[in-house]
Design an enzyme around this catalytic site. Structure first.
Site, PDB file in Angstrom:
ATOM      1  N   GLN A  70       0.820  -1.210   0.000  1.00  0.00           N
ATOM      2  CA  GLN A  70       0.000   0.000   0.000  1.00  0.00           C
ATOM      3  C   GLN A  70       0.851   1.255   0.000  1.00  0.00           C
ATOM      4  OE1 GLN A  70      -2.790  -0.402   3.244  1.00  0.00           O
ATOM      5  NE2 GLN A  70      -3.782  -2.178   2.328  1.00  0.00           N
ATOM      6  N   ASP A  71       1.519   1.534   1.118  1.00  0.00           N
ATOM      7  CA  ASP A  71       2.400   2.688   1.196  1.00  0.00           C
ATOM      8  C   ASP A  71       3.528   2.354   2.164  1.00  0.00           C
ATOM      9  OD1 ASP A  71       0.915   2.703   3.499  1.00  0.00           O
ATOM     10  OD2 ASP A  71       0.239   4.769   3.342  1.00  0.00           O
ATOM     11  N   PRO A  72       4.579   3.167   2.199  1.00  0.00           N
ATOM     12  CA  PRO A  72       5.744   2.843   3.024  1.00  0.00           C
ATOM     13  C   PRO A  72       5.429   2.870   4.516  1.00  0.00           C
ATOM     14  CG  PRO A  72       6.303   4.457   1.342  1.00  0.00           C
ATOM     15  CD  PRO A  72       4.814   4.343   1.350  1.00  0.00           C
ATOM     16  N   ARG A 131       1.657   3.638  -3.372  1.00  0.00           N
ATOM     17  CA  ARG A 131       2.124   5.007  -3.135  1.00  0.00           C
ATOM     18  C   ARG A 131       3.547   4.937  -2.603  1.00  0.00           C
ATOM     19  NH1 ARG A 131      -1.961   8.727  -3.473  1.00  0.00           N
ATOM     20  NH2 ARG A 131      -4.060   7.830  -3.600  1.00  0.00           N
ATOM     21  N   THR A 144      -2.425   8.542   7.478  1.00  0.00           N
ATOM     22  CA  THR A 144      -2.719   7.219   6.938  1.00  0.00           C
ATOM     23  C   THR A 144      -2.358   7.129   5.463  1.00  0.00           C
ATOM     24  OG1 THR A 144      -4.528   6.976   8.512  1.00  0.00           O
ATOM     25  CG2 THR A 144      -4.508   5.484   6.645  1.00  0.00           C
TER      26      THR A 144
END
Length: 244
Positions: A70-72, A131, A144
């Site tokens: 999803q994201d870091p 992302r 978030t």
């Protein structure tokens, strides 16, 4: 010769799949990311040097498997630029990585001995976050989702470019965000592996009224290696403990 926009041979396939307008948007995205790190670098993860690490370690032509995150991680000592991977840290077995280690063991691949997944990337597993940046607030509280930069433009085009590739790719989609990308993956030569996210809240839950397996029961790694074997491709050594 034009300047490289994205590393390790990714420019050409991205330019082929993108419209002229989208390609200009990608150039603008790269420039905006550079400015973003100048303005907010202390609040961003991963570090600027690791921003495109997933692309740097896995060239377009070398991709055998795509694992979407999803994201870091919000913590600088964990965010490495590779989805789900952390640095060389002792206390890595927690949250999603704990579930991943458990699934590897239940799939018969032995014990994962490190949270550093860069050996996967070096074997052709693209560890791609949807992302590429996470931004913390000045007070130390995490956001978030960081929507400041249009990273989905880049990651969607990467997935579309891989879908158009003749050489087959296994796509591992864990969680609802990753599964939304399946609409860009329709070529018959590719493999889709879907499951719930490996987070502690989701790892035992099915998705979409049971149509998508719970992560713990997904046999994701078994599915990928069985498919690679069927395609007469080298298997991924997920833990370093597989029999040679």
């Amino acid at each position: 010769m034009t300047d490289e926009i994205f590393p390790n041979g990714w420019d050409q396939p991205l330019k082929q799949i993108a419209t002229a307008h989208q390609w200009q948007d990608l150039i603008a995205l790269k420039q905006a990311a550079d400015q973003y790190y100048c303005d907010y670098g202390d609040l961003l993860t991963p570090s600027r040097t690791n921003l495109y690490r997933a692309l740097e370690l896995t060239a377009f032509t070398e991709v055998k498997v795509v694992l979407l995150g999803q994201d870091p991680y919000p913590s600088g000592d964990k965010a490495t630029g590779l989805a789900f991977s952390v640095g060389q840290t002792t206390h890595w077995r927690r949250d999603s990585l704990a579930a991943i280690a458990d699934l590897l063991a239940s799939d018969g691949y032995g014990e994962l001995t490190s949270g550093d997944l860069s050996p996967w990337a070096q074997q052709g597993v693209l560890l791609l976050n949807l992302r590429l940046t996470h931004r913390n607030t000045a007070a130390g509280h995490t956001k978030t989702v960081d929507r400041t930069l249009n990273w989905p433009l880049l990651t969607r085009l990467m997935i579309r470019a891989l879908n158009e590739r003749t050489a087959p790719v296994a796509f591992i989609l864990w969680g609802k965000d990753a599964i939304t990308m399946e609409k860009y993956i329709h070529a018959s030569q590719h493999l889709l592996v879907r499951a719930s996210h490996p987070s502690q809240m989701s790892r035992r839950r099915t998705l979409f009224k049971g149509k998508v397996s719970a992560f713990d029961r997904s046999q994701s790694f078994q599915q990928v290696n069985a498919w690679l074997q069927h395609m007469d491709q080298p298997l991924i050594d997920w833990t370093g403990s597989m029999a040679k």
